[in-house]
Design an enzyme around this catalytic site. Sequence first.
Site, PDB file in Angstrom:
ATOM      1  N   GLN A   1      22.418  36.525  37.003  1.00  0.00           N
ATOM      2  CA  GLN A   1      22.997  37.573  37.850  1.00  0.00           C
ATOM      3  C   GLN A   1      24.264  38.078  37.177  1.00  0.00           C
ATOM      4  O   GLN A   1      25.061  37.280  36.692  1.00  0.00           O
ATOM      5  CB  GLN A   1      23.312  36.939  39.210  1.00  0.00           C
ATOM      6  CG  GLN A   1      24.668  37.218  39.814  1.00  0.00           C
ATOM      7  CD  GLN A   1      24.648  38.455  40.678  1.00  0.00           C
ATOM      8  OE1 GLN A   1      23.644  38.759  41.305  1.00  0.00           O
ATOM      9  NE2 GLN A   1      25.737  39.193  40.689  1.00  0.00           N
ATOM     10  N   THR A   2      24.450  39.394  37.139  1.00  0.00           N
ATOM     11  CA  THR A   2      25.711  39.881  36.591  1.00  0.00           C
ATOM     12  C   THR A   2      26.091  41.242  37.160  1.00  0.00           C
ATOM     13  O   THR A   2      25.221  42.007  37.567  1.00  0.00           O
ATOM     14  CB  THR A   2      25.662  39.934  35.045  1.00  0.00           C
ATOM     15  OG1 THR A   2      26.930  40.356  34.560  1.00  0.00           O
ATOM     16  CG2 THR A   2      24.594  40.876  34.538  1.00  0.00           C
ATOM     17  N   ARG A   3      27.421  41.497  37.169  1.00  0.00           N
ATOM     18  CA  ARG A   3      27.904  42.811  37.565  1.00  0.00           C
ATOM     19  C   ARG A   3      28.823  43.361  36.481  1.00  0.00           C
ATOM     20  O   ARG A   3      29.542  44.323  36.679  1.00  0.00           O
ATOM     21  CB  ARG A   3      28.643  42.758  38.916  1.00  0.00           C
ATOM     22  CG  ARG A   3      29.526  41.549  39.143  1.00  0.00           C
ATOM     23  CD  ARG A   3      30.371  41.680  40.375  1.00  0.00           C
ATOM     24  NE  ARG A   3      31.655  42.225  40.027  1.00  0.00           N
ATOM     25  CZ  ARG A   3      32.740  41.509  39.729  1.00  0.00           C
ATOM     26  NH1 ARG A   3      32.693  40.182  39.757  1.00  0.00           N
ATOM     27  NH2 ARG A   3      33.861  42.096  39.429  1.00  0.00           N
TER      28      ARG A   3
ATOM     29  N   HIS B   1      28.398  40.430  26.779  1.00  0.00           N
ATOM     30  CA  HIS B   1      28.896  40.335  25.409  1.00  0.00           C
ATOM     31  C   HIS B   1      28.207  39.155  24.735  1.00  0.00           C
ATOM     32  O   HIS B   1      27.323  38.540  25.310  1.00  0.00           O
ATOM     33  CB  HIS B   1      30.422  40.190  25.429  1.00  0.00           C
ATOM     34  CG  HIS B   1      31.077  41.347  26.134  1.00  0.00           C
ATOM     35  ND1 HIS B   1      31.040  42.623  25.638  1.00  0.00           N
ATOM     36  CD2 HIS B   1      31.714  41.430  27.329  1.00  0.00           C
ATOM     37  CE1 HIS B   1      31.662  43.437  26.472  1.00  0.00           C
ATOM     38  NE2 HIS B   1      32.072  42.742  27.516  1.00  0.00           N
TER      39      HIS B   1
ATOM     40  N   HIS C   1      27.826  35.827  26.587  1.00  0.00           N
ATOM     41  CA  HIS C   1      26.822  35.840  27.664  1.00  0.00           C
ATOM     42  C   HIS C   1      25.423  35.684  27.081  1.00  0.00           C
ATOM     43  O   HIS C   1      24.578  34.993  27.626  1.00  0.00           O
ATOM     44  CB  HIS C   1      26.866  37.159  28.439  1.00  0.00           C
ATOM     45  CG  HIS C   1      28.172  37.425  29.093  1.00  0.00           C
ATOM     46  ND1 HIS C   1      29.054  38.353  28.629  1.00  0.00           N
ATOM     47  CD2 HIS C   1      28.750  36.862  30.177  1.00  0.00           C
ATOM     48  CE1 HIS C   1      30.115  38.368  29.395  1.00  0.00           C
ATOM     49  NE2 HIS C   1      29.965  37.467  30.347  1.00  0.00           N
TER      50      HIS C   1
ATOM     51  N   ARG D   1      31.199  29.420  36.891  1.00  0.00           N
ATOM     52  CA  ARG D   1      32.489  29.133  37.509  1.00  0.00           C
ATOM     53  C   ARG D   1      32.850  30.345  38.372  1.00  0.00           C
ATOM     54  O   ARG D   1      32.676  31.480  37.926  1.00  0.00           O
ATOM     55  CB  ARG D   1      33.491  28.972  36.365  1.00  0.00           C
ATOM     56  CG  ARG D   1      34.783  28.363  36.745  1.00  0.00           C
ATOM     57  CD  ARG D   1      35.694  28.287  35.516  1.00  0.00           C
ATOM     58  NE  ARG D   1      36.996  27.804  35.931  1.00  0.00           N
ATOM     59  CZ  ARG D   1      37.915  28.580  36.482  1.00  0.00           C
ATOM     60  NH1 ARG D   1      37.697  29.873  36.640  1.00  0.00           N
ATOM     61  NH2 ARG D   1      39.066  28.072  36.860  1.00  0.00           N
TER      62      ARG D   1
ATOM     63  N   ALA E   1      30.500  35.109  41.949  1.00  0.00           N
ATOM     64  CA  ALA E   1      30.739  36.159  42.954  1.00  0.00           C
ATOM     65  C   ALA E   1      32.098  36.015  43.637  1.00  0.00           C
ATOM     66  O   ALA E   1      32.233  36.198  44.841  1.00  0.00           O
ATOM     67  CB  ALA E   1      29.615  36.194  43.999  1.00  0.00           C
TER      68      ALA E   1
ATOM     69  N   MET F   1      31.228  29.359  26.852  1.00  0.00           N
ATOM     70  CA  MET F   1      30.989  29.479  25.414  1.00  0.00           C
ATOM     71  C   MET F   1      32.213  30.083  24.720  1.00  0.00           C
ATOM     72  O   MET F   1      32.799  31.047  25.221  1.00  0.00           O
ATOM     73  CB  MET F   1      29.788  30.394  25.154  1.00  0.00           C
ATOM     74  CG  MET F   1      28.513  30.002  25.878  1.00  0.00           C
ATOM     75  SD  MET F   1      27.878  28.396  25.393  1.00  0.00           S
ATOM     76  CE  MET F   1      27.280  28.749  23.770  1.00  0.00           C
TER      77      MET F   1
ATOM     78  N   VAL G   1      46.493  72.019  51.488  1.00  0.00           N
ATOM     79  CA  VAL G   1      45.189  71.469  51.870  1.00  0.00           C
ATOM     80  C   VAL G   1      44.872  71.851  53.317  1.00  0.00           C
ATOM     81  O   VAL G   1      43.758  72.241  53.652  1.00  0.00           O
ATOM     82  CB  VAL G   1      45.174  69.933  51.705  1.00  0.00           C
ATOM     83  CG1 VAL G   1      43.954  69.326  52.371  1.00  0.00           C
ATOM     84  CG2 VAL G   1      45.210  69.565  50.230  1.00  0.00           C
TER      85      VAL G   1
ATOM     86  N   ILE H   1      51.299  63.503  53.942  1.00  0.00           N
ATOM     87  CA  ILE H   1      52.079  62.426  54.564  1.00  0.00           C
ATOM     88  C   ILE H   1      51.308  61.109  54.423  1.00  0.00           C
ATOM     89  O   ILE H   1      51.858  60.096  54.054  1.00  0.00           O
ATOM     90  CB  ILE H   1      52.340  62.732  56.057  1.00  0.00           C
ATOM     91  CG1 ILE H   1      53.192  63.994  56.199  1.00  0.00           C
ATOM     92  CG2 ILE H   1      53.031  61.541  56.724  1.00  0.00           C
ATOM     93  CD1 ILE H   1      53.478  64.406  57.634  1.00  0.00           C
TER      94      ILE H   1
END
Length: 688
Positions: A306-308, A312, A315, A401, A404, A442, A547, A588
């Site tokens: 799993q990765t977000r 590299h 990994h 480690r 999430a 690693m 605005v 404001i």
Amino acid sequence: MTNEEEALFRLLRQVNLTPRASQRDMAQAVGVSLGRFNGLLKSAMTSGFIQTSDLDGSDRRKRVAYVLTHRGATEQARLTDHFLARKFAEYDALHAELTGTSSGYVPPNNRTTLMQNNLAPIPELYVSYDSAQKLKVEAGDLTSHDLTPRQICDLELLMNGGFNPLKGFLSEADYDSVVDTMRLTTGELWPMPITLDVSEDFASGLEIGQDIALRDQEGVILATMTITDRWEPNKAKEAEKVFGADDDAHPAVNYLHNQAGKIYLGGPVTGIQQPVHYDFRARRDTPNELRAYFRKMGWRKVVAFQTRNPLHRAHQELTFRAAREAQANLLIHPVVGLTKPGDVDHFTRVRCYEAVLDKYPASTTSMSLLNLAMRMAGPREAVWHGLIRKNHGCTHFIVGRDHAGPGSNSAGEDFYGPYDAQDLFREHQEEMGIEMVDFKHMVWVDERAQYEAIDEIEDKDKVTILNISGTELRRRLAEGLEIPEWFSFPEVVKELRRTKPPRSKQGFTVFFTGFSGSGKSTIANALMVKLMEMGGRPVTLLDGDIVRKNLSSELGFSKEHRDLNIRRIGYVASEITKNGGIAICAPIAPYATTRRAVREDIESFGAFVEVHVATSIEECERRDRKGLYKLAREGKIKEFTGISDPYDVPVDPELRVETENVDVDVDVDNCAHQVLLKLESMGLIAAE
Ligand code: PPS
């Protein structure tokens, strides 16, 4: 499964497959006489599983079609589990007879207690194509709920079986049970509340038992839902129990309190169609598609990663090592739904993953994109991720480690211990039917020019150990510094540099906030001119007054309208930032939560620099440049910020400009210069 149940299962399945077929054809397909078929049909209709509907007049012979109701679809899914269980048992017995050993197949309704075979199909919540066409037309008349981006992600995984055993959004009893015990009321392990949050307004117009249509953001009907439950959750309790603390610094807690609706709806879902994705279609797979792929490739053991984040070299090394240790194939399973605010966008990440995929030995590794909305819930999230991967046919899951992890809480400490996720996963892995693989840290050993697991290096004091942290990588990218080849692949670095040029070339937003008359507009104007003088990036000023004349001309000053006004400014600023421009905003913006929401929107594209123009209300009133304070004191202007309406003083802005006892008109250069210095120190402007 009794004979009656099996007959009902066959009937529901057939109606779902061929709703327009004649009774005779259906009876034949179900394998019963016409008389028995009629009996079955009648009883299924009385139980509310099947209903009839007229066909259009063009087909003269067959005037009705039989379609599954929502209840029928749910019953079919339940019976499918039972039916498969029986077939597995039969298969297992046959296998044992032929080989003298058990096949390893485990019936689906026992799968939480034993290792499950990962290749058999799992139940989905979709109805057949024909039924879907019909349901879609009927659903057009139902009350609609427009799903939020997070709810679309949840719905997709509910419908395609990624959230199996859930059959819809949680009921109140299941919600309570999941929050308190991490289990559904059936006793099955499920750590994450999957809830449909809506506004009080919407909920008050609904009745229990009513069907509603669930639409995507373009209005396409994706599913219907029968409302069985409606309640107001105790969000503080949910935050404490599920996320570990009722602290808005946690992204999911912040979402819970500041974005999610006040009321939850629960009930079974009937799937009509998958959410449409235009990007990377070939890389998206449902659980059953992945299971079929593993079956076809003969992959019996699969380790999921799993990765977000971009991958590299470290990994690549650790994932491949994990797969080798488990003697399994590898599935890179990145999340492309919603991740942590500020993450690298998924388009860039997928291009990076594709480059890394070529570095694995041929046919050992595959990649599939998961449209999950992460909650960053650490230990509970790890267990949830494991169950989702098991549903996708994986047998092993890499947990690292601080899996999430949401970062630090408002006291600056980590929400969870670094190994809490691994501990909770280990505790439940047997029941889950998916095994944890440890994530090895690693590092690059320069003398040997290779990656090694740090705890396996025996001559640590004799070799040079190199590593680049995520923070250091972001700094190097932001400042355009070198990223060595031992750290990442050139293709990955090129992609990252392409989408994340150095900060001095990225877009950003300067967001001034302060009382009316504090000097925001004056400083903002001076800053705009100075930035335009420098050139290089287009600059846009979104001043409060301007605005309100254009973008927000119909809005007043209630909390709701002010929020809407700021969200609009934030939206425009985020678009400018995304496209490499500089947006200067000067409203404001009295509410901290709204400022934070705008910050989150913008930070996915570039920096957000909050500048508090800290002039006291007394000083602003004394100046009263527009004569508004006088009117406010006289009660002629209502809800006036600082007089009769609140202002949340920014707690931690990037810069506070003190303008007390300063004549802004005279000292404006100095004030604007302070902002420029801040921008320079953040690397947002630099000498060519
Ligand atoms: S907000 O709260 O951020 O949406 O306000 P904003 O869009 O910046 O608009 C503030 C300007 O509108 C004028 N004005 C009021 N301000 C505060 N409260 C009330 N009730 C009000 N009514 C009118 C006021 O001139 C503000 O302009 P600035 O430039 O801040 O002086």
